[in-house]
Write a protein that holds these residues in place. Structure first.
Motif, mmCIF file in Angstrom:
data_model
loop_
_atom_site.group_PDB
_atom_site.id
_atom_site.type_symbol
_atom_site.label_atom_id
_atom_site.label_comp_id
_atom_site.label_asym_id
_atom_site.label_seq_id
_atom_site.Cartn_x
_atom_site.Cartn_y
_atom_site.Cartn_z
ATOM 1 N N HIS A 173 9.007 -1.356 17.162
ATOM 2 C CA HIS A 173 9.146 -1.381 15.702
ATOM 3 C C HIS A 173 10.225 -2.383 15.329
ATOM 4 N N THR A 174 10.265 -2.745 14.060
ATOM 5 C CA THR A 174 11.322 -3.684 13.648
ATOM 6 C C THR A 174 12.415 -2.931 12.901
ATOM 7 N N ASP A 175 13.572 -3.514 12.957
ATOM 8 C CA ASP A 175 14.743 -2.918 12.319
ATOM 9 C C ASP A 175 14.643 -3.122 10.807
ATOM 10 N N PHE A 176 14.678 -2.037 10.074
ATOM 11 C CA PHE A 176 14.526 -2.091 8.614
ATOM 12 C C PHE A 176 15.567 -3.001 7.961
ATOM 13 N N ARG A 177 16.783 -2.989 8.483
ATOM 14 C CA ARG A 177 17.848 -3.794 7.871
ATOM 15 C C ARG A 177 17.531 -5.289 7.921
ATOM 16 N N ILE A 178 16.660 -5.657 8.896
ATOM 17 C CA ILE A 178 16.277 -7.052 9.008
ATOM 18 C C ILE A 178 15.024 -7.328 8.172
ATOM 19 N N GLN A 179 14.086 -6.383 8.195
ATOM 20 C CA GLN A 179 12.806 -6.683 7.558
ATOM 21 C C GLN A 179 12.775 -6.467 6.046
ATOM 22 N N TYR A 180 13.684 -5.657 5.491
ATOM 23 C CA TYR A 180 13.480 -5.260 4.101
ATOM 24 C C TYR A 180 13.576 -6.412 3.103
ATOM 25 N N ARG A 181 14.340 -7.438 3.439
ATOM 26 C CA ARG A 181 14.504 -8.567 2.523
ATOM 27 C C ARG A 181 13.241 -9.403 2.379
ATOM 28 N N THR A 182 12.435 -9.421 3.444
ATOM 29 C CA THR A 182 11.259 -10.288 3.447
ATOM 30 C C THR A 182 9.985 -9.557 3.028
ATOM 31 N N PHE A 183 10.122 -8.291 2.724
ATOM 32 C CA PHE A 183 8.946 -7.482 2.374
ATOM 33 C C PHE A 183 8.310 -7.952 1.068
ATOM 34 N N MET A 184 7.022 -8.288 1.118
ATOM 35 C CA MET A 184 6.264 -8.577 -0.093
ATOM 36 C C MET A 184 5.623 -7.265 -0.548
ATOM 37 N N VAL A 185 5.085 -7.254 -1.775
ATOM 38 C CA VAL A 185 4.473 -6.022 -2.271
ATOM 39 C C VAL A 185 3.332 -5.556 -1.341
ATOM 40 N N ALA A 186 2.575 -6.524 -0.816
ATOM 41 C CA ALA A 186 1.475 -6.157 0.094
ATOM 42 C C ALA A 186 2.010 -5.457 1.350
ATOM 43 N N ASP A 187 3.175 -5.883 1.824
ATOM 44 C CA ASP A 187 3.795 -5.226 2.989
ATOM 45 C C ASP A 187 4.244 -3.810 2.636
ATOM 46 N N MET A 188 4.778 -3.688 1.410
ATOM 47 C CA MET A 188 5.217 -2.355 0.961
ATOM 48 C C MET A 188 4.015 -1.407 0.924
ATOM 49 N N ARG A 189 2.884 -1.953 0.510
ATOM 50 C CA ARG A 189 1.687 -1.109 0.412
ATOM 51 C C ARG A 189 1.328 -0.559 1.796
ATOM 52 N N CYS A 190 1.357 -1.424 2.811
ATOM 53 C CA CYS A 190 1.033 -0.974 4.179
ATOM 54 C C CYS A 190 2.058 0.046 4.660
ATOM 55 N N TYR A 191 3.318 -0.263 4.428
ATOM 56 C CA TYR A 191 4.402 0.625 4.869
ATOM 57 C C TYR A 191 4.234 2.017 4.256
ATOM 58 N N PHE A 192 4.036 2.058 2.953
ATOM 59 C CA PHE A 192 3.983 3.367 2.287
ATOM 60 C C PHE A 192 2.663 4.090 2.483
ATOM 61 N N ARG A 193 1.580 3.334 2.699
ATOM 62 C CA ARG A 193 0.322 4.013 3.008
ATOM 63 C C ARG A 193 0.517 4.784 4.308
ATOM 64 N N SER A 194 1.164 4.140 5.257
ATOM 65 C CA SER A 194 1.394 4.780 6.540
ATOM 66 C C SER A 194 2.389 5.944 6.406
ATOM 67 N N LEU A 195 3.463 5.715 5.655
ATOM 68 C CA LEU A 195 4.467 6.780 5.500
ATOM 69 C C LEU A 195 3.884 8.003 4.774
ATOM 70 N N PHE A 196 3.126 7.783 3.699
ATOM 71 C CA PHE A 196 2.572 8.929 2.969
ATOM 72 C C PHE A 196 1.467 9.631 3.768
ATOM 73 N N PRO A 246 14.690 4.997 6.589
ATOM 74 C CA PRO A 246 14.078 3.958 7.424
ATOM 75 C C PRO A 246 14.250 4.152 8.935
ATOM 76 N N THR A 247 15.406 4.632 9.391
ATOM 77 C CA THR A 247 15.577 4.741 10.849
ATOM 78 C C THR A 247 14.764 5.885 11.466
ATOM 79 N N ASN A 248 14.196 6.743 10.616
ATOM 80 C CA ASN A 248 13.365 7.827 11.150
ATOM 81 C C ASN A 248 11.872 7.576 10.957
#
Ligand code: ADP
Ligand code: MG
Length: 392
Positions: A141-164, A182-184
């Motif tokens: 997995h990637t470290d959230f502290r590194i990836q969060y700045r580059t997240f586009m809305v489409a990435d957020m959609r994938c992230y939250f679809r998986s989280l929900f 994020p770390t969990n």
């Protein structure tokens, strides 16, 4: 790998009897309040993998206490783990200071959640004297502290679809994770999937023995309540010194900045909705491009942060809902709060929001809803226009 880590891994291999027969420690990958996590190679992987299915069918429906003795005299624990693709595992060394009950709780809840695709399964657990090591499949997995700045809305959609999806499965079992952050949630951007880890604070809904909180009433009933509270939360220039009122006890475990308002207000009827709030805080971090978004030192500070966003009026209503009183004389906190679009624009320093960011912000407002009864569930969230009718 740095020297101190090498030293630390060597110590574990030497002191934990039997561990080096089975695992080769590779690196330290995490260090939390309750554990240290190492990446390790499973030296028995091929052997283990081959007899796995056979073992699994027989064990699947037994509680963790019913272990099957294997022919070689070793006892193997239950697990629900689907075929393992990797020979790498994560070894979670739970600190000896964790209570045995807490460890048992984590292992039992994971047993309940076996077969949930987005929950990190437990392969097995070992004990040597007072030391417990849980063995989990390793998830890149990637470290959230590194990836969060580059997240586009489409990435957020994938992230939250998986989280929900993960939360929906957990909540269906009436289990609150209690520590969504994020770390969990180990997210893999290539696979566009993540897994939930760390059920150390998780509990079953309704496990608080205290009398139910006033908030369990329907919102229209709550309005007619006579004000005459036992409990009080003061935000003023100081705490009342000789307060003789009984203090209310409620589970407040979780991580600073991710705690739902009902956790701060010591609600005794906390539900799975507390995890939704925390997921909302992650979305706010991504949209607002600020991590951590909330940075309070304690619960009172956290309430001040919340009040600065929602305004005094809504905070008072929230406090009343949980049988508490909210008072503040901090001049910068207004009566009325701010809308989420405005807040996201301020926080991210953007000029304005795109249509897709506005859509994500509409989801955000359903997640960061003060009243848990009105807050979206994981299932509701997955049916939100953000997922079903994406603007991109
Ligand atoms: P703690 O209770 O100490 O917070 P966690 O279970 O959250 O322990 O693990 C701490 C960290 O270890 C995680 O944030 C993650 O970086 C890493 N980790 C945990 N489990 C795994 C896993 N299965 N695969 C890869 N990394 C993991
Ligand atoms: Mg953790």
């Amino acid at each position: 790998v740095d020297e101190a880590v090498m030293e630390d891994m060597k110590r574990l291999e030497e002191t934990f009897r039997g561990i080096s027969d089975r695992f080769r420690l590779v690196n330290k990958i995490g260090e939390g309040t309750f554990s240290t996590v190492y990446k390790a190679e499973d030296l028995h992987y091929d052997h283990y993998y081959n007899d796995w299915d056979f073992d699994r069918e027989k064990n699947n429906d037994h509680p963790p206490s019913k272990r099957r003795r294997l022919g070689n005299g070793q006892s193997r624990s239950w697990s629900s783990h689907p075929k393992r693709k990797s020979r790498y595992v994560a070894l979670k060394k739970i600190y000896v200071t964790s209570s045995p009950l807490r460890i048992q709780n984590e292992l039992e809840l994971l047993f309940d959640l076996r077969g949930c695709k987005s929950v990190c399964p437990l392969i097995t657990a070992f004990r040597h004297q007072d030391q417990v090591v849980a063995v989990l499949p390793y998830f890149p997995h990637t470290d959230f502290r590194i990836q969060y700045r580059t997240f586009m809305v489409a990435d957020m959609r994938c992230y939250f679809r998986s989280l929900f999806t993960a939360l929906q499965a957990v909540h269906k079992h009436n289990i609150l994770h209690r520590d969504i952050k994020p770390t969990n949630f180990l997210y893999n951007p290539e696979r566009r999937e993540g897994v939930l880890v760390d059920f150390g604070l998780a509990e079953r809904e309704g496990s608080d023995c205290a009398p139910p909180c006033f908030c369990v009433n329907a919102p229209n009933v709550r309005r007619f309540r006579v004000i005459g509270n036992h409990y009080s939360t003061h935000i003023s220039t100081g705490y009342p010194k000789n307060d003789s009122r009984p203090s209310r006890r409620a589970n407040r475990a979780g991580t600073r900045g991710f705690r739902a308002p009902e956790v701060l207000f010591k609600c005794t009827s906390q539900t799975t909705k507390i995890d939704i709030w925390s997921a909302g805080v992650i979305l706010l971090t991504l949209l607002g491009r600020r991590f951590p978004f909330f940075n309070s030192a304690d619960d009172i500070d956290a309430m001040i942060e919340m009040a600065s966003i929602f305004g005094i009026r809504r905070m008072k209503a929230t406090a009343t809902m949980h049988g508490q009183v909210f008072e503040t004389n901090i001049p910068t906190i207004g009566e009325k709060g701010y809308g989420w679009e405005k807040l996201v624009v301020w926080s991210s320093c953007l000029q304005s929001l795109t249509e897709s960011e506005k859509q994500a912000t509409r989801l955000l407002s359903g997640l960061l809803e003060l009243d848990p009864q009105k807050r979206l569930s994981a299932k509701d969230a997955l049916q939100h226009e953000f997922f079903t009718n994406p603007i991109d």
